[in-house]
Structures are given as C-alpha cells and as structure tokens.
Design a protein around this motif. Structure first.
Motif, PDB file in Angstrom:
ATOM      1  N   SER A  52     -56.258  25.963  12.136  1.00 54.20           N
ATOM      2  CA  SER A  52     -55.228  25.811  11.165  1.00 54.20           C
ATOM      3  C   SER A  52     -55.069  24.564  10.425  1.00 54.20           C
ATOM      4  CB  SER A  52     -53.941  26.105  11.983  1.00 54.20           C
ATOM      5  OG  SER A  52     -52.832  25.961  11.100  1.00 54.20           O
ATOM      6  N   ASP A  53     -54.638  24.632   9.185  1.00 51.52           N
ATOM      7  CA  ASP A  53     -54.308  23.523   8.386  1.00 51.52           C
ATOM      8  C   ASP A  53     -52.967  22.973   9.123  1.00 51.52           C
ATOM      9  OD1 ASP A  53     -54.996  21.891   6.284  1.00 51.52           O
ATOM     10  OD2 ASP A  53     -55.013  23.635   4.886  1.00 51.52           O
ATOM     11  N   MET A  54     -52.762  21.558   8.653  1.00 52.34           N
ATOM     12  CA  MET A  54     -51.538  20.881   9.031  1.00 52.34           C
ATOM     13  C   MET A  54     -50.217  21.627   8.536  1.00 52.34           C
ATOM     14  SD  MET A  54     -51.516  18.427  11.517  1.00 52.34           S
ATOM     15  CE  MET A  54     -49.999  17.844  11.188  1.00 52.34           C
ATOM     16  N   GLN A  55     -50.473  22.226   7.335  1.00 50.13           N
ATOM     17  CA  GLN A  55     -49.165  23.106   6.783  1.00 50.13           C
ATOM     18  C   GLN A  55     -49.691  24.334   6.092  1.00 50.13           C
ATOM     19  OE1 GLN A  55     -46.375  21.491   6.792  1.00 50.13           O
ATOM     20  NE2 GLN A  55     -45.088  23.236   6.212  1.00 50.13           N
ATOM     21  N   VAL A  56     -49.300  25.404   6.599  1.00 47.15           N
ATOM     22  CA  VAL A  56     -49.560  26.808   6.100  1.00 47.15           C
ATOM     23  C   VAL A  56     -48.309  27.282   5.605  1.00 47.15           C
ATOM     24  CG1 VAL A  56     -50.561  28.708   6.789  1.00 47.15           C
ATOM     25  CG2 VAL A  56     -51.254  26.774   8.179  1.00 47.15           C
ATOM     26  N   GLY A  57     -48.358  27.274   4.029  1.00 50.10           N
ATOM     27  CA  GLY A  57     -47.090  27.741   3.455  1.00 50.10           C
ATOM     28  C   GLY A  57     -46.018  26.842   3.907  1.00 50.10           C
ATOM     29  N   ARG A  58     -45.042  27.251   4.244  1.00 45.72           N
ATOM     30  CA  ARG A  58     -43.720  26.775   4.780  1.00 45.72           C
ATOM     31  C   ARG A  58     -43.865  26.618   6.247  1.00 45.72           C
ATOM     32  NH1 ARG A  58     -41.279  29.984   0.837  1.00 45.72           N
ATOM     33  NH2 ARG A  58     -40.707  31.382   2.286  1.00 45.72           N
ATOM     34  N   LEU A  65     -49.920  27.369  15.923  1.00 44.63           N
ATOM     35  CA  LEU A  65     -50.620  27.485  16.979  1.00 44.63           C
ATOM     36  C   LEU A  65     -49.999  27.710  18.159  1.00 44.63           C
ATOM     37  CD1 LEU A  65     -53.196  24.331  16.409  1.00 44.63           C
ATOM     38  CD2 LEU A  65     -53.558  26.943  15.860  1.00 44.63           C
ATOM     39  N   GLU A  66     -48.670  27.319  18.065  1.00 38.83           N
ATOM     40  CA  GLU A  66     -47.905  27.716  19.172  1.00 38.83           C
ATOM     41  C   GLU A  66     -47.779  29.145  19.218  1.00 38.83           C
ATOM     42  OE1 GLU A  66     -45.926  27.437  22.367  1.00 38.83           O
ATOM     43  OE2 GLU A  66     -45.446  25.437  21.274  1.00 38.83           O
ATOM     44  N   GLN A  67     -47.766  30.008  18.337  1.00 37.15           N
ATOM     45  CA  GLN A  67     -47.674  31.279  18.140  1.00 37.15           C
ATOM     46  C   GLN A  67     -48.978  31.988  18.886  1.00 37.15           C
ATOM     47  OE1 GLN A  67     -46.593  33.123  14.397  1.00 37.15           O
ATOM     48  NE2 GLN A  67     -44.732  31.993  14.439  1.00 37.15           N
ATOM     49  N   VAL A  68     -50.027  31.277  18.402  1.00 38.56           N
ATOM     50  CA  VAL A  68     -51.518  31.708  19.019  1.00 38.56           C
ATOM     51  C   VAL A  68     -51.555  31.577  20.480  1.00 38.56           C
ATOM     52  CG1 VAL A  68     -53.715  31.125  19.004  1.00 38.56           C
ATOM     53  CG2 VAL A  68     -52.596  31.061  16.680  1.00 38.56           C
ATOM     54  N   ARG A  69     -50.913  30.411  20.999  1.00 37.56           N
ATOM     55  CA  ARG A  69     -50.837  30.184  22.426  1.00 37.56           C
ATOM     56  C   ARG A  69     -50.213  31.380  23.006  1.00 37.56           C
ATOM     57  NH1 ARG A  69     -48.773  24.809  24.812  1.00 37.56           N
ATOM     58  NH2 ARG A  69     -47.160  25.377  23.855  1.00 37.56           N
ATOM     59  N   ALA A  75     -57.882  32.281  22.966  1.00 41.31           N
ATOM     60  CA  ALA A  75     -58.316  31.711  21.717  1.00 41.31           C
ATOM     61  C   ALA A  75     -58.262  30.105  21.676  1.00 41.31           C
ATOM     62  CB  ALA A  75     -57.590  32.117  20.423  1.00 41.31           C
ATOM     63  N   ALA A  76     -59.313  29.658  21.491  1.00 36.95           N
ATOM     64  CA  ALA A  76     -59.573  27.992  20.958  1.00 36.95           C
ATOM     65  C   ALA A  76     -58.637  27.705  19.929  1.00 36.95           C
ATOM     66  CB  ALA A  76     -60.693  27.506  21.245  1.00 36.95           C
ATOM     67  N   ARG A  77     -57.742  26.616  20.047  1.00 35.85           N
ATOM     68  CA  ARG A  77     -56.857  26.217  18.976  1.00 35.85           C
ATOM     69  C   ARG A  77     -57.256  25.052  18.050  1.00 35.85           C
ATOM     70  NH1 ARG A  77     -53.820  27.893  23.164  1.00 35.85           N
ATOM     71  NH2 ARG A  77     -53.277  25.898  23.874  1.00 35.85           N
ATOM     72  N   ILE A  78     -57.662  24.981  17.081  1.00 39.62           N
ATOM     73  CA  ILE A  78     -58.158  23.809  16.416  1.00 39.62           C
ATOM     74  C   ILE A  78     -57.106  23.506  15.114  1.00 39.62           C
ATOM     75  CG2 ILE A  78     -59.954  22.924  14.767  1.00 39.62           C
ATOM     76  CD1 ILE A  78     -62.103  24.563  16.505  1.00 39.62           C
ATOM     77  N   LEU A  79     -56.736  22.419  14.973  1.00 33.70           N
ATOM     78  CA  LEU A  79     -55.918  21.762  13.795  1.00 33.70           C
ATOM     79  C   LEU A  79     -56.727  21.112  13.055  1.00 33.70           C
ATOM     80  CD1 LEU A  79     -53.150  22.049  13.153  1.00 33.70           C
ATOM     81  CD2 LEU A  79     -52.453  19.991  14.245  1.00 33.70           C
ATOM     82  N   LEU A  80     -56.416  21.119  11.529  1.00 36.65           N
ATOM     83  CA  LEU A  80     -57.479  20.313  10.566  1.00 36.65           C
ATOM     84  C   LEU A  80     -56.343  19.227  10.154  1.00 36.65           C
ATOM     85  CD1 LEU A  80     -59.025  23.174   8.119  1.00 36.65           C
ATOM     86  CD2 LEU A  80     -59.785  21.754  10.467  1.00 36.65           C
ATOM     87  N   LEU A  81     -56.843  18.004  10.122  1.00 35.49           N
ATOM     88  CA  LEU A  81     -56.130  16.830   9.866  1.00 35.49           C
ATOM     89  C   LEU A  81     -56.259  16.098   8.410  1.00 35.49           C
ATOM     90  CD1 LEU A  81     -55.754  14.830  13.169  1.00 35.49           C
ATOM     91  CD2 LEU A  81     -54.071  16.320  12.159  1.00 35.49           C
ATOM     92  N   ASP A  82     -55.673  15.735   7.653  1.00 42.43           N
ATOM     93  CA  ASP A  82     -55.993  15.033   6.392  1.00 42.43           C
ATOM     94  C   ASP A  82     -56.454  13.689   6.809  1.00 42.43           C
ATOM     95  OD1 ASP A  82     -55.656  16.799   4.208  1.00 42.43           O
ATOM     96  OD2 ASP A  82     -53.328  16.828   4.725  1.00 42.43           O
ATOM     97  N   ARG A  83     -57.359  13.012   6.228  1.00 43.06           N
ATOM     98  CA  ARG A  83     -57.837  11.865   6.246  1.00 43.06           C
ATOM     99  C   ARG A  83     -56.738  10.685   6.226  1.00 43.06           C
ATOM    100  NH1 ARG A  83     -63.492  11.089   6.752  1.00 43.06           N
ATOM    101  NH2 ARG A  83     -64.335  13.085   5.669  1.00 43.06           N
ATOM    102  N   GLY A  84     -56.313   9.968   7.218  1.00 45.98           N
ATOM    103  CA  GLY A  84     -55.615   8.860   7.057  1.00 45.98           C
ATOM    104  C   GLY A  84     -54.314   9.461   7.862  1.00 45.98           C
TER     105      GLY A  84
END
Length: 362
Positions: A52-58, A65-69, A75-84
């Motif tokens: 998942s992206d850090m922000q998905v729509g609103r 990922l809380e819903q996924v849990r 499922a393994a839960r992976i979060l994408l972070l912007d640099r910085g």
C-alpha cells in the motif's frame, strides 16, 4: 503467489511483469488505484501480500493495512514510503511488516516477497500465521539496532558517531554505562561518557546490547522478568559466539540473543505443561522474519529447541544456538542430534565454557 498493490501508479506494472519473467516467477499481481474513503480488496481468494501507498485516495495506507490485518491476517503487509519520509514509518510500525521506498522497485519488491515466502516455507503452521497476524500490537522492529547495523557498514565510522546514535535512547545508554562499568569490563576506571564506553565495549558487544534492550524490552512481563530474560539472552549469545568461528559466530550470537523473543507475544506456547498455541520459538522466528532479519537467524530461532528438524546437514547456527540455550538455561540437550553431527565429544568443552561465563557478570 497473489499480490495486491494499492495506490502505486500502475504504469510500473510492465516493469514488474518483466522482472517476474526474468526470475521465472509465476505470480498474479493486481494493481488497485484506490480512491475515496474505501478500497475494495478481493474477498473471494487468499491474498499473500498487500502493498500500500502511504495515502490511498482519502484513506491512509496504515488504515488500509489495519483492515488487511483483520480481513486477511495471513497476508504480509508492506507500506511504501516517499523518500525523506522515513519518519512516517514510526506511525505504522505495529501495522506494516515491511517498508519499501517509492517509486516501487521491482527487484526490491521481489526480494521482500521472496523472503516472506521462504519464511512461510519454513514455518508452515497455519495456526501460527493466524496467531501472529491477529496480534493487535507486535513488538516493533529494533530501529536503533538496524540503524547501528547500517552505520557499521562504513569502515571509517568513528566512536563519536556511534556514541551519538546510541545516545538517542536513554534506556540503551543506561545499559551501556552499566555494562562497561561492571567488574568484567571496567579495569578499575569509571566511565561516564558514551564515546569512551563505545571504545571499551567494542562494536560487537555494543550491537548485541542494543538488540537485547530493544527487542526484549516489550511485552507484558514484569521489570524483573524482562531483566532476567535480557541477561539470559546476553549470556547465551556470548556462549553461542564461542561455538562457531568467523561470520557464523556472529550469526549465532545474534540468533541466541533473540531465541526467546517469541515469549513476548500473546497466545503462544511458552513451554509450560498447560500452554497451548504455536511454540514461542516458531512464533519468535516468524516475527523476526517479518522484521527482515537474515534467514539463518530466523531459522536458528525457529529450531533452537529441536535442531534436528533443520533442513541442512552438519552443525551450524541452529545447533550452536540450541547448545548455548540448553547450557545457559539448564534445558535438555538433543544428544542424538549432536551425535549425528559428530559434535557430542565436544560437549564437555562446551560445558566448561558455559561454567566460565556463568562465573562473570552478564
């Protein structure tokens, strides 16, 4: 392997598909753009990984990922972070299993997913996956230890730089100063500054001390129980490091530190006669795998109570951790395993090492 990627631009789908073909991986990948307040995750099939992206729509990625849990605990839960924006990860340590950088790199994703698959091949108990997946607050990854590991990769790093990093955590500072002023390390001169403490202890001992403080500092244990576990872990680590040589010794030392980390998790079998649920060793190994620690360490923790189950021949890290745990904690030794790996004759030598370590402060 079924992967759902939410929020990341689907324009990278072609790159990922080519990478999967290059590696010969037959994975099904769905890309969901995500908009509004909800994301419709597939409910009619098992999901192995959600990215998942850090922000998905609103919706915030952590909320998704809380819903996924809840809906897909396997499922393994992976979060994408912007640099910085790595500081944003602190808010999701209890939710995400792994963090990857944006833009999504195909090779990094494949490596992360492959490691999860390798871990599940090792720990195939579905009850274990469900138990860990439903824990509301997992112990967070040892952030300071991982930062220290990265810093130590620089051959020119100074004691002052290490001291500055360590000083971020008052609990670690207290442990470091206490240890370096103990009778075993003090040499008769009191140390009050971190730079001198780093020089006195050495980087390897320092790394192990940071790891025990961070990884074994959570859970519902009393302060006395936690302190006993940390000191036992430190003794076990020192012994395990003496049973192998070279890089293997360092792997054994780290794995021995973490052998009991699964006891911090609820719903696990801690070895008592009335305990149920997955064994704490396998639960701890699964947690370490989600943290991204090397597979030899994960495997050694998983099998330290039954080394004969390891899928390799010979005496290596799992065997060393088994022996160290047994001798330090007065647990049964698997003599049949030691005989099969031609190590049984070394047992008197190892017992002597354990006795010597027991005679000095942990």
């Amino acid at each position: 392997m079924y992967i759902v990627i939410v929020g990341e631009e689907g324009g990278r789908a072609g790159e990922l598909q080519l990478a999967l073909q290059d590696f010969g991986l037959d994975w099904k990948v769905d890309w969901l753009s995500g908009s509004g307040d909800a994301v419709a995750l597939p409910a009619d099939r098992r999901i192995d990984v959600v990215v998942s992206d850090m922000q998905v729509g609103r919706m915030q990625g952590a909320a998704l990922l809380e819903q996924v849990r809840t809906l897909h605990p396997e499922a393994a839960r992976i979060l994408l972070l912007d640099r910085g924006h790595s500081s944003d990860a602190m808010q999701a340590l209890d939710i995400a299993h792994r963090f990857l950088r944006k833009p999504l790199d195909a090779s990094e994703l494949i490596e992360a997913v492959e490691s999860v698959q390798e871990l599940r091949d090792l720990l195939t108990n579905p009850t274990l996956v469900q138990t860990i997946g439903l824990v509301s607050s997992l112990p967070p990854p040892p952030k300071l230890y991982l930062e220290l590991e990265r810093l130590m990769q620089d051959p020119d790093v100074s004691a002052a730089e290490i001291a500055t990093l360590i000083s971020q955590d008052p609990a670690v500072v207290a442990k470091v100063l206490r240890l370096c002023n103990s009778a075993y390390f003090s040499a008769g001169r009191a140390i009050t500054d971190m730079r001198t403490a780093v020089t006195r202890l050495g980087t390897k001992i320092l790394q192990r001390l940071v790891l025990t403080t961070e990884a074994l500092g959570a859970g519902t244990m009393s302060p006395a129980e936690r302190e006993a576990m940390q000191e036992r872990a430190f003794r076990t680590s020192r012994l395990a490091s003496q049973l192998l040589t070279g890089p293997s010794a360092e792997l054994a030392a780290t794995a021995a530190l973490l052998a009991e980390v699964g006891k911090l998790l609820p719903g696990v079998n801690r070895g008592g006669p009335d305990d149920s649920g997955p064994h704490y060793a396998e639960a701890g190994a699964y947690l370490l795998g989600l943290w991204g620690l090397p597979m030899p360490i994960v495997e050694a923790v998983a099998y330290h109570h039954r080394p004969g189950a390891v899928r390799m021949s010979g005496f290596w890290v799992p065997g060393a951790v088994h022996v160290a745990c047994a001798l330090v904690s007065d647990l049964p030794l698997d003599e049949e395993y030691l005989r099969a790996t031609y190590q049984l004759e070394r047992l008197p030598e190892w017992r002597e090492k354990a006795e010597k370590l027991a005679a000095v402060p942990a």
